[in-house]
Design a protein around this motif. Structure first.
Motif, PDB file in Angstrom:
ATOM      1  N   GLU A  31       0.834  -1.205   0.000  1.00  0.00           N
ATOM      2  CA  GLU A  31       0.000   0.000   0.000  1.00  0.00           C
ATOM      3  C   GLU A  31       0.865   1.250   0.000  1.00  0.00           C
ATOM      4  N   ILE A  32       0.490   2.213  -0.841  1.00  0.00           N
ATOM      5  CA  ILE A  32       1.201   3.485  -0.914  1.00  0.00           C
ATOM      6  C   ILE A  32       0.585   4.439   0.098  1.00  0.00           C
ATOM      7  N   ARG A  33       1.318   4.733   1.164  1.00  0.00           N
ATOM      8  CA  ARG A  33       0.779   5.583   2.225  1.00  0.00           C
ATOM      9  C   ARG A  33       1.556   6.891   2.400  1.00  0.00           C
ATOM     10  N   VAL A  34       2.862   6.840   2.261  1.00  0.00           N
ATOM     11  CA  VAL A  34       3.682   8.047   2.415  1.00  0.00           C
ATOM     12  C   VAL A  34       4.177   8.468   1.034  1.00  0.00           C
ATOM     13  N   ILE A  35       3.763   9.648   0.605  1.00  0.00           N
ATOM     14  CA  ILE A  35       4.011  10.097  -0.761  1.00  0.00           C
ATOM     15  C   ILE A  35       4.788  11.407  -0.757  1.00  0.00           C
ATOM     16  N   LEU A  36       5.866  11.436  -1.497  1.00  0.00           N
ATOM     17  CA  LEU A  36       6.692  12.634  -1.616  1.00  0.00           C
ATOM     18  C   LEU A  36       6.393  13.325  -2.930  1.00  0.00           C
ATOM     19  N   VAL A  37       6.249  14.641  -2.880  1.00  0.00           N
ATOM     20  CA  VAL A  37       5.992  15.427  -4.093  1.00  0.00           C
ATOM     21  C   VAL A  37       7.157  16.395  -4.304  1.00  0.00           C
ATOM     22  N   LEU A 146       4.270  14.574   1.618  1.00  0.00           N
ATOM     23  CA  LEU A 146       5.423  15.423   1.912  1.00  0.00           C
ATOM     24  C   LEU A 146       5.691  16.366   0.750  1.00  0.00           C
ATOM     25  N   ASP A 147       5.606  17.648   1.011  1.00  0.00           N
ATOM     26  CA  ASP A 147       5.972  18.653   0.003  1.00  0.00           C
ATOM     27  C   ASP A 147       7.447  18.975   0.190  1.00  0.00           C
TER      28      ASP A 147
END
Length: 232
Positions: A31-37, A146-147
Motif C-alpha cells: 500500500e502506498i501511504r507516504v508520498i513525496l511530491v 510530503l511537500d
C-alpha cells in the motif's frame, strides 16, 4: 490555489481525484501511504499539487497529514493560511510537540507547516528523528503527503525519497526544460526511489479536450485551462 476545496466540481479538481485514485491503485503488493511530491525546478506547482492531493485524499474519509518538508522556502502555510511559528523543524529539534504545532484544516486533514528555517535542512531531514516522526505518523494517519524542494536544487528530496512509499514528480509545461526533467528522474533513480509517475501541470487543453466525453462540449474551453494527470 486549493481548487479541490474552492471549486470541487471543476474538471481540475476532478483531475486531482483521478490522481488520488491512480496512486491508490498503483501498487498491488504494498500500500502506498507516504508520498513525496517534488519537481525539477521552482515554479512548477509542486506545492499546489501536494496541497490539493492531500485535500482529495481526505475526501475519502481517511485521516491525512500533509507536511511541509521544504525547510528553505516553505509555502504550505501560505496556501492553507496558517501560522508557521512552529512546525516540522521545531519538532525534529525537540523544541515542540506535534499536537502543539499541527493544524487541523478539517476533520480529516491535518497540516504540519515547516516551522523555523534551520541552518542545516538536509541534515535535519536525514536524521533518525525524522524517520521516527514518519513512523509515528503512520500509526495515526492513513496517508502522509510530503511537500519537498525542487530536486535539482538541493538533496533534500533524494534523502526523503528513501523513507517514503512513492514519489510524484511535477513537471510544468512551458516551464520545465526537458533535460532538467530527465535529470530530476535520474536523481531519484540514483537512490532507488519508487517513482509513481509524473504530474504534467499547466497544460492547455484544445477545443477537443477529453472532457467532451462527459458532455461538456460547450463549456470546456472556458472552464478548463489546466489539467493534471498521472502518467505511469
Amino acid at each position: 490555489m486549493l481548487i479541490v476545496k474552492d471549486n470541487p466540481k471543476s474538471p481540475v479538481a476532478e483531475s486531482y481525484r483521478t490522481l488520488r485514485s491512480n496512486i491508490q491503485f498503483s501498487s498491488f503488493d504494498e500500500e502506498i501511504r507516504v508520498i513525496l511530491v517534488t519537481s525539477s525546478g521552482p515554479g512548477e506547482g509542486k506545492s499546489t499539487t501536494a496541497a490539493n492531493l492531500a485535500l482529495a485524499m481526505a475526501e475519502t474519509g481517511n485521516q491525512v497529514l500533509i507536511v511541509d518538508c521544504d525547510l528553505r522556502k516553505p509555502s504550505i502555510h501560505k496556501k492553507f493560511k496558517l501560522s508557521n511559528s512552529s512546525g516540522l523543524s521545531n519538532i525534529i529539534a525537540g523544541q515542540a510537540k506535534f499536537e502543539d504545532s499541527a493544524h487541523y484544516f478539517n476533520k480529516k486533514l491535518c497540516v504540519l507547516t515547516s516551522g523555523k528555517i534551520p541552518p542545516n535542512p538536509a541534515e535535519m531531514l536525514a536524521s533518525h528523528k525524522m524517520k521516527e516522526f514518519l513512523n509515528e505518523s503512520k500509526g495515526v494517519f492513513k496517508y502522509i503527503i510530503l511537500d519537498t524542494p525542487p530536486i535539482i536544487a538541493v538533496t533534500d528530496p533524494q534523502i526523503l525519497s528513501t523513507m517514503v512509499d512513492g514519489v510524484i514528480l511535477v513537471v510544468s509545461s512551458g516551464v520545465a526544460e526537458i533535460e532538467a526533467a530527465k535529470r530530476a528522474k535520474e536523481l531519484l533513480e540514483n537512490v532507488n526511489a519508487n517513482i509513481l509517475g509524473t504530474v504534467l501541470n499547466k497544460v492547455k487543453v484544445g477545443s477537443r479536450g477529453y472532457y467532451s466525453y462527459y458532455g461538456n462540449e460547450g463549456k470546456r474551453g472556458k472552464r478548463r485551462k489546466r489539467k493534471r494527470k498521472l502518467f505511469k
